[in-house]
Structures are given as C-alpha cells and as structure tokens.
Design an enzyme around this catalytic site. Structure first.
Site, PDB file in Angstrom:
ATOM      1  N   SER A 106      63.372  72.873  16.408  1.00 56.77           N
ATOM      2  CA  SER A 106      63.228  74.171  15.746  1.00 56.77           C
ATOM      3  C   SER A 106      62.648  74.026  14.335  1.00 56.77           C
ATOM      4  O   SER A 106      62.947  73.065  13.623  1.00 56.77           O
ATOM      5  CB  SER A 106      64.596  74.852  15.656  1.00 56.77           C
ATOM      6  OG  SER A 106      64.557  75.988  14.824  1.00 56.77           O
ATOM      7  N   TYR A 130      56.656  79.207  13.920  1.00 50.67           N
ATOM      8  CA  TYR A 130      56.297  80.606  13.701  1.00 50.67           C
ATOM      9  C   TYR A 130      54.956  80.622  12.985  1.00 50.67           C
ATOM     10  O   TYR A 130      54.630  79.692  12.240  1.00 50.67           O
ATOM     11  CB  TYR A 130      57.327  81.314  12.820  1.00 50.67           C
ATOM     12  CG  TYR A 130      58.719  81.334  13.388  1.00 50.67           C
ATOM     13  CD1 TYR A 130      59.101  82.303  14.304  1.00 50.67           C
ATOM     14  CD2 TYR A 130      59.673  80.388  12.996  1.00 50.67           C
ATOM     15  CE1 TYR A 130      60.390  82.333  14.825  1.00 50.67           C
ATOM     16  CE2 TYR A 130      60.955  80.401  13.507  1.00 50.67           C
ATOM     17  CZ  TYR A 130      61.304  81.383  14.421  1.00 50.67           C
ATOM     18  OH  TYR A 130      62.581  81.399  14.935  1.00 50.67           O
ATOM     19  N   THR A 156      56.870  80.779  18.869  1.00 48.63           N
ATOM     20  CA  THR A 156      57.808  81.873  19.111  1.00 48.63           C
ATOM     21  C   THR A 156      57.151  83.185  18.702  1.00 48.63           C
ATOM     22  O   THR A 156      56.677  83.323  17.576  1.00 48.63           O
ATOM     23  CB  THR A 156      59.105  81.659  18.318  1.00 48.63           C
ATOM     24  OG1 THR A 156      59.765  80.488  18.816  1.00 48.63           O
ATOM     25  CG2 THR A 156      60.039  82.851  18.451  1.00 48.63           C
ATOM     26  N   LYS A 224      56.578  81.158  23.576  1.00 41.71           N
ATOM     27  CA  LYS A 224      57.996  81.431  23.868  1.00 41.71           C
ATOM     28  C   LYS A 224      58.342  82.865  23.463  1.00 41.71           C
ATOM     29  O   LYS A 224      58.135  83.256  22.311  1.00 41.71           O
ATOM     30  CB  LYS A 224      58.886  80.451  23.095  1.00 41.71           C
ATOM     31  CG  LYS A 224      60.382  80.666  23.277  1.00 41.71           C
ATOM     32  CD  LYS A 224      61.160  79.625  22.500  1.00 41.71           C
ATOM     33  CE  LYS A 224      62.661  79.801  22.637  1.00 41.71           C
ATOM     34  NZ  LYS A 224      63.153  80.990  21.915  1.00 41.71           N
ATOM     35  N   HIS A 248      65.198  85.208  23.410  1.00 45.72           N
ATOM     36  CA  HIS A 248      65.788  84.636  22.203  1.00 45.72           C
ATOM     37  C   HIS A 248      67.314  84.565  22.297  1.00 45.72           C
ATOM     38  O   HIS A 248      68.022  84.774  21.313  1.00 45.72           O
ATOM     39  CB  HIS A 248      65.375  85.450  20.973  1.00 45.72           C
ATOM     40  CG  HIS A 248      65.108  84.611  19.753  1.00 45.72           C
ATOM     41  ND1 HIS A 248      63.849  84.176  19.404  1.00 45.72           N
ATOM     42  CD2 HIS A 248      65.930  84.110  18.803  1.00 45.72           C
ATOM     43  CE1 HIS A 248      63.917  83.464  18.294  1.00 45.72           C
ATOM     44  NE2 HIS A 248      65.171  83.412  17.913  1.00 45.72           N
TER      45      HIS A 248
END
Length: 353
Positions: A106, A130, A156, A224, A248
C-alpha cells in the site's frame, strides 16, 4: 490458543488490538452494509461437487501476470501494518514470500519500500498507487518501486474522496506519533500521517490518466476498484493488464454490490482479454473456490492478514495463508477438481433463499 480458521484470528485481534487500531481496520462506510454483504454474499452461493474423479493428487498452483504462485490467494494493499505489529509491512512481506504469493504494498505503508524489499528480497510484489494532484510525486513513486523490482502497478480508482467512516470520526483517528507513512518521509504530515495534498486521489482523474501512467512505466497496470461491466470494458479499451473487482472492503460507497456479486458481469465483459481478480469477503477456502468458479484468476485478502499480524507477526501471516491454502485444497478436491484449471462455472449454483 489453537487457530483453526480465520475467524479465530479475527477474535484474537479484536481482543488484543487497541480499540482505535481495531476500529481503523474494521471500519466500513456509513451503515457498513457493503462491508458486511461482502461476507454474506458467499453464503448465497452453493457448490455443485462432482464425485468419482480421482483426486488422489492435487495442485493449487496458478499464475498471475505470468508469474507462478503457490495458490490463488494474494495479499491486498492495506495500510498501517505497524498498528498491528511492530515490524509492520516487513513481516507481511516475509510471510508472503514464504508462501510464494503476491503481496500488494500500500502507498499508506508504515514501512518503506526499501525496507520491505530488504526484508523479503525474493518476494513477488506489486505496488498500489493513487494518482495525486502532484503528478510528479506519483511519477517519482512509480519509478522508485520499479527500480526496486516491483512487478506491477495497482491503481486504486475508487477514492476521489474518502468514504464516510463513522469510526474514524468518532475516534478522531490519528496516527500514533512513533509511526509514519514512509512514502511521505520528508514532508509535513497531518495527524493521520498523510500530507494534506496527498490525502486522496486527485478527484479530477479520468481514463486519460491511464495513458499518462502507461507513459511513465513499462510495468503492467492493474486497476483496483471496478464494479461494473461498463468500466471493465473501458479498462480493456485502455489496455490495462488486469482488474481487481473491489469495493475497498466496504469502506467507500455504502450500498454497492458485494464484490462476488459483481464478478460475473465483469468477467463476461472482459471475455478473457485481461486477467480479473477480486478482493473483499474472502474468509474460507470455499470462498476462494467460489470466486475462481465465477471467473476470478486470483483473490486477495486484506483484513485477515492484519489479524494474523496482530496474532504473531510474520508467523501469524503464514498461519493465515496456510489455513486458507489447506481449506482451498480441500474444497477443490471435495468438489472433484484436481487443479485450478478444472474449476469452472458448473460448480456454482446461486441460492434462491
């Protein structure tokens, strides 16, 4: 304490984590309907096992993006692992490496990407990112992880704004002062660990930004956060290499489809042109089997990994993965399948209850 299923790890984590940490990991958006339905949806799916198939030998291996993994379960990108265990994401990475499976790191990790790679140098890793308003910073991250040997970029796309997570508001969640989101080192971080301008994705991003991301890296791009066939078709048109069907963990828009319920239409739209994965609600080996029967190439787990960390760090992560692998092998063979290639839609029937 004997751990025999993933819910045992959940109970342990709830009892031993601080309330703030537990609430952070368990939070869903608004009334948590989607978070809870991610699990309940699997109960509406029944298996149609075949018998007399000679399952004396079985093989759980599969591939994702051309890389062989030991079984079709990887680790989803979840943040702040140091809240659960002092070694944080480095322990997670070692656990994934031990099982030869994919770990998606992440952006909101409390270990640096360099620390993660050093801890598990032979691990198979993707990096979740992101697209921030500061494109240069996003580009720096992509180039940094590519240089470190990460094998894919997971974009994402369902966080133009943070979902309305009641527990965050009630607890006034703040990152403990001894922890940092290492990707933002050197920047002024807010109480939640994120510099203000990097709090969410740039809300203005569109499909055009996929081309921008492709222009700065040679790595495969996995999107995602897709839940509809319309967006799946656009993903194919924009030449990405994979989709993770995800809501999520029910932390963004409450009331959306459970991911297993969204899977079939997305697989139908993609028609095998790119790989489709899924996260959300996986708690047993039979859940994995159901997702694969509906067309997922692989599934990813998030919260169970954090529970494993809270239990025993790397050892706990390994135990979670081992239980899922054992359960998956058993469910697969009891259904008459000797390997992943034999799993198909004929195994599935949706309950009418």
């Amino acid at each position: 304490m004997a751990m025999v299923c993933l819910t045992d790890f959940e109970k342990y984590a709830k009892e031993h984590l601080s309330k703030t940490a537990w609430d952070y990991y368990s939070a869903g958006a608004d009334e948590c309907c989607t978070r809870d339905d991610n699990l309940l949806a699997y109960r509406r799916i029944r298996l149609r096992p075949r018998v007399l198939r000679d399952v004396s030998e079985s093989d759980t291996r599969t591939t994702v993006q051309g890389m062989e993994i030991s079984f079709p379960v990887g680790i989803s990108p979840t943040g702040l692992h140091c809240l659960a265990w002092h070694e944080g994401e480095t322990a997670t990475a070692r656990g994934a490496e031990a099982f030869n499976t994919c770990y998606i790191t992440s952006t909101y990790s409390t270990s640096s990407v360099e620390e993660i790679v050093a801890a598990a140098p032979n691990g198979y890793r993707w990096f979740q990112i992101y697209v921030f308003q500061d494109r240069r910073f996003s580009e720096q991250i992509v180039r940094r992880v590519e240089a470190l040997g990460y094998k894919a970029i997971v974009l994402t796309v369902d966080v133009p704004y943070f979902g309305n997570r009641h527990n965050f508001i009630l607890n006034n969640f703040k990152l403990p002062p001894h922890l940092q989101l290492k990707i933002f080192n050197g920047m002024h971080q807010q109480d939640n660990g994120v510099p203000e301008k990097y709090h969410t994705s740039d809300p203005s991003i569109t499909w055009k930004d996929i081309h921008w991301l492709q222009s700065i890296t040679s790595l495969p791009i996995i999107i995602k956060g897709i839940l509809t066939k319309e967006d799946a078709e656009l993903a194919v048109e924009h030449c990405v290499q994979g989709i993770i069907v995800s809501n999520h963990g029910g932390r963004q828009l409450d009331g959306t489809l459970a991911t297993i319920d969204a899977l079939s239409e997305i697989v139908g739209a993609v028609k095998g042109r790119i790989e489709v994965y899924l996260d959300g609600g996986i708690r047993t080996g039979s859940d994995v089997l159901k997702a694969l029967a509906l067309g997922a190439k692989c599934v990813f787990i998030g919260r169970p990994v954090v529970w494993g960390l809270a239990y025993k760090g790397e050892e706990g992560v390994r135990e979670v993965l081992q239980i899922l692998k054992n359960e998956f092998r058993l469910a697969m063979t009891l259904s008459g399948c000797r390997n992943v290639a034999e799993i198909n839609r004929n195994l599935i029937q949706f309950s009418k209850l």
